[in-house]
Write an enzyme that holds these catalytic residues in place. Structure first.
Site, PDB file in Angstrom:
ATOM      1  N   CYS A 124       0.827  -1.220   0.000  1.00  0.00           N
ATOM      2  CA  CYS A 124       0.000   0.000   0.000  1.00  0.00           C
ATOM      3  C   CYS A 124       0.852   1.257   0.000  1.00  0.00           C
ATOM      4  CB  CYS A 124      -0.896   0.011   1.240  1.00  0.00           C
ATOM      5  SG  CYS A 124      -1.927  -1.447   1.352  1.00  0.00           S
ATOM      6  N   LEU A 125       1.035   1.846  -1.179  1.00  0.00           N
ATOM      7  CA  LEU A 125       1.797   3.088  -1.287  1.00  0.00           C
ATOM      8  C   LEU A 125       0.943   4.190  -1.922  1.00  0.00           C
ATOM      9  CD1 LEU A 125       4.536   4.665  -1.203  1.00  0.00           C
ATOM     10  CD2 LEU A 125       5.027   3.699  -3.456  1.00  0.00           C
TER      11      LEU A 125
ATOM     12  N   GLY B 226      -4.390  10.983  -4.101  1.00  0.00           N
ATOM     13  CA  GLY B 226      -3.678  12.223  -4.413  1.00  0.00           C
ATOM     14  C   GLY B 226      -2.199  12.046  -4.692  1.00  0.00           C
TER      15      GLY B 226
ATOM     16  N   ILE C 244      -5.234  -0.762  -4.624  1.00  0.00           N
ATOM     17  CA  ILE C 244      -4.418  -1.753  -3.913  1.00  0.00           C
ATOM     18  C   ILE C 244      -4.744  -3.155  -4.409  1.00  0.00           C
ATOM     19  CG2 ILE C 244      -3.738  -2.678  -1.675  1.00  0.00           C
ATOM     20  CD1 ILE C 244      -2.864   0.278  -2.362  1.00  0.00           C
TER      21      ILE C 244
ATOM     22  N   GLY D  64      10.321  -5.434  -7.501  1.00  0.00           N
ATOM     23  CA  GLY D  64       8.983  -5.513  -8.075  1.00  0.00           C
ATOM     24  C   GLY D  64       8.988  -5.183  -9.551  1.00  0.00           C
TER      25      GLY D  64
ATOM     26  N   GLU E  84       3.735   0.110 -10.448  1.00  0.00           N
ATOM     27  CA  GLU E  84       5.077  -0.087  -9.893  1.00  0.00           C
ATOM     28  C   GLU E  84       6.009   1.016 -10.379  1.00  0.00           C
ATOM     29  OE1 GLU E  84       6.575  -3.634  -8.757  1.00  0.00           O
ATOM     30  OE2 GLU E  84       4.635  -4.625  -8.576  1.00  0.00           O
TER      31      GLU E  84
ATOM     32  N   ASN F 256       6.006   4.274 -16.564  1.00  0.00           N
ATOM     33  CA  ASN F 256       7.174   4.311 -17.434  1.00  0.00           C
ATOM     34  C   ASN F 256       7.722   5.728 -17.561  1.00  0.00           C
ATOM     35  OD1 ASN F 256       6.883   1.598 -17.582  1.00  0.00           O
ATOM     36  ND2 ASN F 256       6.557   1.488 -19.795  1.00  0.00           N
TER      37      ASN F 256
END
Lengths: 417, 254
Positions: free
Chosen positions: A160-161, A165, A193, A277, A399, A402
């Site tokens: 969870c990052l 916002g 998530i 990741g 993740e 790009n």
């Protein structure tokens, strides 16, 4: 397939299509599609890992991938079967139940699994990333409490990052964690998530200090903690075998002992997790591209138009060759990045970003071209190629988009010492 | 009975590969083609490992006869749970002409040398479909055989085998030592696990030459020619039954 003898004789008479003869000769001499064989250059042991992953993908995942996508099924039992083979914590240390393999071994495994179902493999890779974060940055108690269950997939994890916002600008996240006695009280929400709502262990980046990355810490939050709730299940274009939800914290109290590492270390932990990741996600794209090239190839050999198979069209031959070349180039870059990360090379972060950028873009193009080669059939859900296209499209976004990968790389190039 | 089991594993062209005949018609194309363990051999290994897990036997030894690459097949067996391997080196012309007679001589010699209590093989290999090695090995050793096994249970000093035969299922009890050959429904082979693959690296594979076992590899067979199955031809429609009978007589079918 016609015996090759007569063809050679006819070729001598000049009355057979030259390209068909060449194709047959290549197939007969060098083995089928061996130029893109993903086992080239691997050690015997890596080939064994790869074989298990390919077999598992072909037997346990591929037959179900369409159903999992259409019915949005989170295939818990299948993933637990994968965990029994050691796929639950591939690069987690063995003393807490992991398989203790290298980043390169991991890449090879996810690439192979992805040929069976990209979405499920991608979730397994996210789960692995979380297990690794706890294994690497957790203290003995935390490692022993969480890692064994995660490695066996008795419990599932989510990372969870991202917040509504803060996506690319991850360091500006707002979820706050105020210390009250021996607990942090969390307030805020996370967006997009993977696994959210269905998973048990949430690795949450939240703000314990001031602004910017240095104020962020990493907490492990368990499902069922009062104050933890979830948004609605999102409807997505792909990645449908994993649920995606918002994760909401309302005065959610989490023990201070659940903090991984020090206060202020959270952002660094998050980014280190993402380096691996990114290799994993790129590896998933590779698997999809590999499967798509084989599907396109098979289609070209079967589909006939204008009196001959599509494999006789020089345009399509060249297109297939370009796809194969990009696939192999992408694969080499991912494997090199995996080695760089494993060895902690100075260029590790940059090359992981380069790999993620190049591989996710190129593999999407490969899958997309494979779909085009199928003609109208490529657009039907009865054919797997469209699912590969839909599933890996998001790899260019999550993740770290790009675009963010380009930021990382250009920073490396342009920063003055 | 707590002894040693020999399991024969053969490296064959992978079942999913489209077989192509060499242009000189001496055989099929094997260069660069994907190979793997014969599926029936996988079932044999699984059965042996299961017996060991039930503590009914002590040691599982995987054996393969062939060139250097056969070691990959032995490693797969080790990763599934076999304890050690024996690679009987056969290459070149000897390997091209290697057949059930030679392999069964090798297995018989090894069984005596290793003092094996049980030999488990796949019922046949998917490349030559001979279905002879198990039977020949038992004959050479003068051991009882339980072939086409779909169920195996060890009882005291005997083995109960349920065999799949044309008429249905036949249950027999045979003495040990014995030879068993595995049929499709005997079990479902396990996937190797990552930890087991790593453990397999440390397991030993011994190298043996057929000459060391006193085995003569001369083949009594000579392959004259290998062809693809004939292309399916178009059928012919006939109007009456008389026409049909006449056509069948014409083409020599009746």
């Amino acid at each position: 397939m016609a015996a090759l003898g007569p063809l050679s004789r006819l070729a001598g008479l000049g009355c057979i299509n030259r390209s068909r003869l060449m194709l047959n000769r290549v197939l007969q001499k060098r083995g089928i599609a061996s130029c893109i064989d993903p086992s080239h250059g691997l050690t015997d042991e890596q080939k064994e890992f790869q074989k298990v992953a390919f077999d598992f993908a072909a037997n346990e995942m591929a037959p179900n991938m369409a159903e999992w996508d259409q019915k949005e099924i989170f295939p818990v039992e299948t993933m637990r079967k994968a965990a029994q083979l050691g796929f639950g914590g591939i690069y987690v240390r063995p003393d807490v139940g992991g398989s203790g393999l290298s980043r390169l071994d991991t890449s090879i495994i996810f690439e192979a699994l992805s040929t069976g179902c990209v979405s499920t493999t991608a979730y397994i890779s996210i789960h692995n990333m979380c297990a690794w974060m706890i294994d690497t940055f957790g203290n003995t108690n935390q490692r022993e409490k969480y890692c064994p269950d995660l490695c066996s997939m008795e419990r599932f994890a989510s990372y969870c990052l991202t917040e509504p916002g803060s996506g690319s600008d991850a360091a500006s996240l707002l979820t706050s964690a105020q210390q009250k006695g021996d607990h942090y009280v969390l307030n805020g929400s996370k967006a997009f998530i993977s696994g959210g709502g269905d998973t048990d262990v949430y690795v949450v980046m939240c703000r314990t200090g001031g602004k910017g990355s240095k104020g962020i810490s990493c907490l492990v939050v368990e499902k069922g903690t009062p104050g933890l709730s979830f948004g609605k299940k999102e409807k997505k274009v792909g990645w449908n075998s994993q649920p995606t939800r918002a994760v909401i914290f309302e005065d959610c109290a989490v023990p201070v002992t659940n903090r991984l590492g020090e206060e202020g270390q959270g952002f660094s932990i998050a980014m280190k997790g993402l380096n691996g990741g990114r290799i994993n996600i790129a590896s998933c794209s590779l698997g999809a591209a590999h499967a798509s090239v084989l599907l396109a190839r098979d289609h070209l050999l079967v589909r006939k138009q204008f009196g001959e198979t599509l494999a006789n069209s020089q345009f399509l031959q060249f297109k297939l060759a370009e796809m194969a070349t990009k696939l192999v180039a992408a694969r080499l870059l991912v494997r090199e990045a995996a080695t760089a990360l494993q060895e902690n090379r100075p260029d590790a972060v940059s090359i992981c970003s380069m790999a993620k950028l190049f591989v996710t873009d190129e593999c999407f193009n490969v899958c997309n071209q494979a779909l085009q080669m199928h003609g109208g059939y490529g657009y039907l859900k009865d054919y797997a190629v469209q699912q590969f296209v839909r599933d890996i499209r998001v790899h260019q976004i999550l993740e770290g988009t790009n675009e963010v990968m380009r930021m990382i790389i250009s920073r490396n190039l342009l920063t003055e010492l | 009975m707590s002894g040693r089991v020999l399991v024969g594993v053969k490296r064959v062209i992978d079942y999913a590969v489209k077989i192509r005949v060499k242009p000189d018609h001496t055989g099929v194309v094997t260069d660069g083609v994907k190979h793997s363990m014969n599926p029936f051999c996988e079932i044999a290994v699984e059965e042996a490992v299961k017996l060991k897990e039930k503590k009914l036997i002590k040691e599982v030894v995987a054996v393969s006869c062939g060139p250097q690459q056969s070691q990959e097949t032995i490693r797969t067996a080790l990763a599934m749970g076999a304890d050690r391997g024996i690679h009987v080196e056969v290459s070149g012309k000897d390997y091209d002409s290697l057949g059930p007679l030679q392999v069964s001589k090798i297995l018989a010699a090894l069984a005596k040398k290793e003092e094996a209590q049980l030999i488990i093989l796949g019922k046949q290999a998917i490349d030559d479909d001979c279905n002879q090695t198990g039977q020949m090995t038992a004959a050479l050793l003068d051991w009882p055989q339980g072939t086409f096994a779909s169920e195996v249970s060890l009882e005291a000093e005997k083995i109960k085998v349920v065999r799949e035969i044309d008429g249905g299922l036949e249950t027999i009890k045979i003495n040990t030592p014995a030879v068993l050959t595995a049929d499709l429904r005997l079990n479902t082979p396990r996937y190797a696990t990552l930890p087991n693959i790593m453990k397999a690296k440390k397991k030993k594979i011994a190298n043996v030459k057929p000459a060391d076992l006193g085995v003569d590899l001369t083949s009594r067979l000579e392959v004259l020619r290998v062809d693809e199955p004939p292309q399916r031809e178009a059928g012919v429609k006939v109007e009456t039954v008389e026409d049909l009978v006449a056509k069948l007589k014409d083409t020599g079918k009746i």
